[in-house]
Design an enzyme around this catalytic site. Structure first.
Site, short mmCIF file in Angstrom:
data_model
loop_
_atom_site.label_atom_id
_atom_site.label_comp_id
_atom_site.label_asym_id
_atom_site.label_seq_id
_atom_site.Cartn_x
_atom_site.Cartn_y
_atom_site.Cartn_z
N GLY A 136 69.26 -1.17 -35.81
CA GLY A 136 70.08 -1.05 -34.79
C GLY A 136 70.10 -2.20 -33.87
O GLY A 136 68.81 -2.60 -33.53
N ARG A 169 70.67 -2.42 -41.66
CA ARG A 169 69.64 -1.46 -42.09
C ARG A 169 69.07 -1.72 -43.38
O ARG A 169 68.52 -0.92 -44.14
CB ARG A 169 70.09 -0.12 -41.83
CG ARG A 169 70.37 0.17 -40.36
CD ARG A 169 70.22 1.79 -39.89
NE ARG A 169 70.53 1.80 -38.64
CZ ARG A 169 69.71 1.82 -37.58
NH1 ARG A 169 68.61 1.57 -37.55
NH2 ARG A 169 70.13 2.20 -36.50
N ASP A 171 60.73 0.20 -35.87
CA ASP A 171 59.60 0.34 -36.80
C ASP A 171 59.95 0.07 -38.27
O ASP A 171 59.05 -0.28 -38.99
CB ASP A 171 59.26 2.01 -36.59
CG ASP A 171 60.38 3.06 -37.04
OD1 ASP A 171 61.67 2.46 -36.73
OD2 ASP A 171 60.15 4.22 -36.77
N THR A 174 63.50 -1.76 -29.73
CA THR A 174 64.58 -0.44 -29.92
C THR A 174 64.60 0.29 -28.65
O THR A 174 63.92 0.43 -27.78
CB THR A 174 63.65 0.44 -30.95
OG1 THR A 174 64.43 1.81 -30.92
CG2 THR A 174 62.19 0.82 -30.40
N ASP A 218 65.03 3.17 -28.71
CA ASP A 218 64.22 4.58 -28.88
C ASP A 218 62.95 4.52 -28.00
O ASP A 218 62.46 5.55 -27.67
CB ASP A 218 63.90 4.86 -29.99
CG ASP A 218 65.38 5.07 -30.81
OD1 ASP A 218 66.50 5.26 -30.14
OD2 ASP A 218 65.45 4.80 -32.20
N ASP A 229 59.96 4.03 -29.06
CA ASP A 229 58.86 4.86 -29.68
C ASP A 229 57.98 4.03 -30.63
O ASP A 229 57.19 4.67 -31.53
CB ASP A 229 59.78 5.71 -30.76
CG ASP A 229 60.65 5.05 -31.67
OD1 ASP A 229 60.79 3.82 -31.67
OD2 ASP A 229 61.22 6.07 -32.59
N ARG A 275 66.62 8.88 -31.30
CA ARG A 275 66.14 9.49 -32.90
C ARG A 275 65.13 10.67 -32.51
O ARG A 275 65.66 11.64 -32.05
CB ARG A 275 65.57 8.24 -33.73
CG ARG A 275 65.16 8.50 -34.84
CD ARG A 275 65.12 7.44 -35.76
NE ARG A 275 66.54 6.96 -36.34
CZ ARG A 275 66.85 5.80 -36.84
NH1 ARG A 275 65.94 4.97 -36.69
NH2 ARG A 275 67.93 5.64 -37.11
N HIS A 312 76.98 4.90 -28.97
CA HIS A 312 76.69 3.25 -29.01
C HIS A 312 76.96 2.59 -27.76
O HIS A 312 76.52 1.40 -27.80
CB HIS A 312 77.53 2.88 -30.05
CG HIS A 312 76.98 3.28 -31.55
ND1 HIS A 312 77.21 4.43 -32.05
CD2 HIS A 312 75.69 2.94 -32.44
CE1 HIS A 312 76.67 4.56 -33.13
NE2 HIS A 312 75.95 3.45 -33.41
N ARG A 322 73.80 0.97 -26.47
CA ARG A 322 73.34 -0.14 -27.25
C ARG A 322 74.27 -1.44 -27.00
O ARG A 322 73.98 -2.46 -27.11
CB ARG A 322 73.55 -0.10 -28.66
CG ARG A 322 72.52 1.20 -29.16
CD ARG A 322 71.81 0.66 -30.15
NE ARG A 322 72.40 0.43 -31.35
CZ ARG A 322 72.60 0.70 -32.69
NH1 ARG A 322 72.25 1.91 -32.82
NH2 ARG A 322 73.31 0.07 -33.59
O1 F6P Z 1 67.20 3.31 -33.47
C1 F6P Z 1 68.32 2.98 -32.56
C2 F6P Z 1 69.13 4.18 -32.70
O2 F6P Z 1 70.10 3.92 -31.69
C3 F6P Z 1 69.10 5.50 -32.53
O3 F6P Z 1 68.88 6.02 -31.32
C4 F6P Z 1 70.09 6.22 -33.36
O4 F6P Z 1 69.85 7.40 -33.84
C5 F6P Z 1 70.41 5.24 -34.37
O5 F6P Z 1 69.98 4.06 -33.89
C6 F6P Z 1 71.84 5.04 -34.64
O6 F6P Z 1 72.12 4.27 -35.66
P1 F6P Z 1 73.42 3.49 -36.04
O7 F6P Z 1 73.79 2.48 -35.43
O8 F6P Z 1 73.13 3.15 -37.60
O9 F6P Z 1 74.58 4.74 -36.07
#
Ligand code: F6P
Length: 348
Positions: free
Chosen positions: A10, A72, A103, A125, A127, A129, A171, A279, A282
């Site tokens: 992501g 991904r 990860d 990330t 997250d 984590d 996550r 999103h 992000r």
């Molecule tokens: O790992 C980052 C993250 O934003 C998580 O918090 C979330 O669950 C996931 O990616 C969402 O992924 P996508 O952008 O593929 O929907």
């Protein structure tokens, strides 16, 4: 010498700052840089590579997203995927690779490194984590988005005397929820690390009303599996599971925030609304902290490859850049400690 750089998984604010740092340090050391497009997908089939130049990394420090694109894609899942990627790197005269990711991306990087190719990582990330590091690119900006949202939701919640449920990413961990919720003054924060029963949420909301507080803000991490009031059920999350190439369930589709707000309204009769930040967390320009740390670890990653060191990753430990083995950051999922969970409970 020529190095490659890719961003995988992501996207997160600060990726471009890291790409710029990797490239600028490389140019300074007389090293050429190839950008690998769209994460590991850019190393499969015919490959998708782009020469990075001083001009192509100019002006990207404040930009969200990633100029290289991301995906991904998981080469460990493709037959001969790792061998194909290594052949492509070697065939293009690329002597080492900087993999910027979380990860998933870093697990592929570690496998490539163990297959004998020089790879270093950069921790990214929202997250937050990854183990062995206090910092992951994107986390600070994501927390800022949550805080701004909570500030805004407070005023409308208070005006309508409502319960506002705010679902945030993260996550399987509650870092974004906990740190964002603490900074934004949430009344209750639900995270996967410390599961609560619906009955406890109901009690909490009634207690607040009883104390004359006529609105409440509840932050819920997307990975929460709520239990039913008596602790027997599996909770409100309802939708069927959909998984990505790394086997992760797409948690946004589980709809825990929506299910929770419906249950709250049913149990308490308090008018409740849900906001799923998704999103938005992000997107946009990286915070100063994300820019600075992306710069520091990006430069450190290039330095490692330039000095023929690989299988490593620069991280933050005790506020400074430290170098640890790649496997170290993916050893386990770093979880929110009980001390933060207890701290938050004071402010409910
Ligand atoms: O790992 C980052 C993250 O934003 C998580 O918090 C979330 O669950 C996931 O990616 C969402 O992924 P996508 O952008 O593929 O929907």
């Amino acid at each position: 010498m020529r190095i490659g750089v890719l961003t995988g998984g992501g996207d997160a604010p600060g990726l471009n700052a890291a790409i710029r740092a990797v490239a600028r340090r490389a140019f300074e050391r007389g090293i050429q840089v190839t950008g690998v497009k769209n994460g590991w997908a850019g190393l499969l089939q015919a490959g998708d590579l782009d020469e990075l130049t001083p001009a192509s990394v100019r002006g990207i420090l404040p930009l969200g997203g990633t100029i290289l694109g991301t995906s991904r894609t998981n080469p460990l899942k493709e037959k001969g995927g790792v061998e194909q990627s290594l052949a492509l790197l070697r065939g293009n005269g690329i002597d080492g690779l900087v993999a910027i990711g979380g990860d998933d991306t870093l697990s592929v990087a570690a496998a490539m490194s163990e297959a004998g190719y020089p790879v270093v990582g950069v921790p990214k990330t929202i997250d937050n984590d990854l183990s062995a590091t206090e910092f992951c690119i994107g986390f600070d900006t994501a927390v800022g988005v949550v805080v701004e949202a909570l500030d805004r939701l407070h005023t409308t919640a208070s005006a309508h005397h409502r319960v506002m449920v705010v679902e945030v990413m993260g996550r399987d961990t509650g870092w974004v929820a906990m740190v964002g919720g603490l900074a934004g003054g949430a009344d209750m924060i639900l995270i996967p690390e410390f599961p609560l029963r619906l009955g406890e949420v109901e009690q909490h909301l009634h207690r607040r009303r009883g104390e004359g507080k006529d609105f409440s803000i509840i932050v819920v991490a997307e990975g929460v599996k709520m239990q039913s009031g008596d602790g027997t059920g599996s909770g409100p999350a309802a939708q069927p599971e959909k998984r990505d190439a790394f086997g992760h369930v797409q948690l946004a589709r589980q709809g825990v925030g929506d299910a929770l707000s419906t249950q709250i309204e049913e149990l308490t009769g308090f008018e409740t609304r849900v906001t799923v930040l998704g999103h938005l967390q992000r997107g946009g320009s990286p915070s100063p902290i994300d820019r600075i740390w992306a710069t520091r670890v990006g430069v450190a990653a290039t330095d490692l490859l330039a000095e023929n060191k690989a299988g490593l990753i620069p991280v933050r430990q005790n506020g400074e850049v430290a170098i640890v083995p790649l496997r170290e950051v993916i050893r386990e999922t770093r979880r929110v400690p009980e001390s933060l969970f207890r701290l938050q409970r004071i402010f409910g």
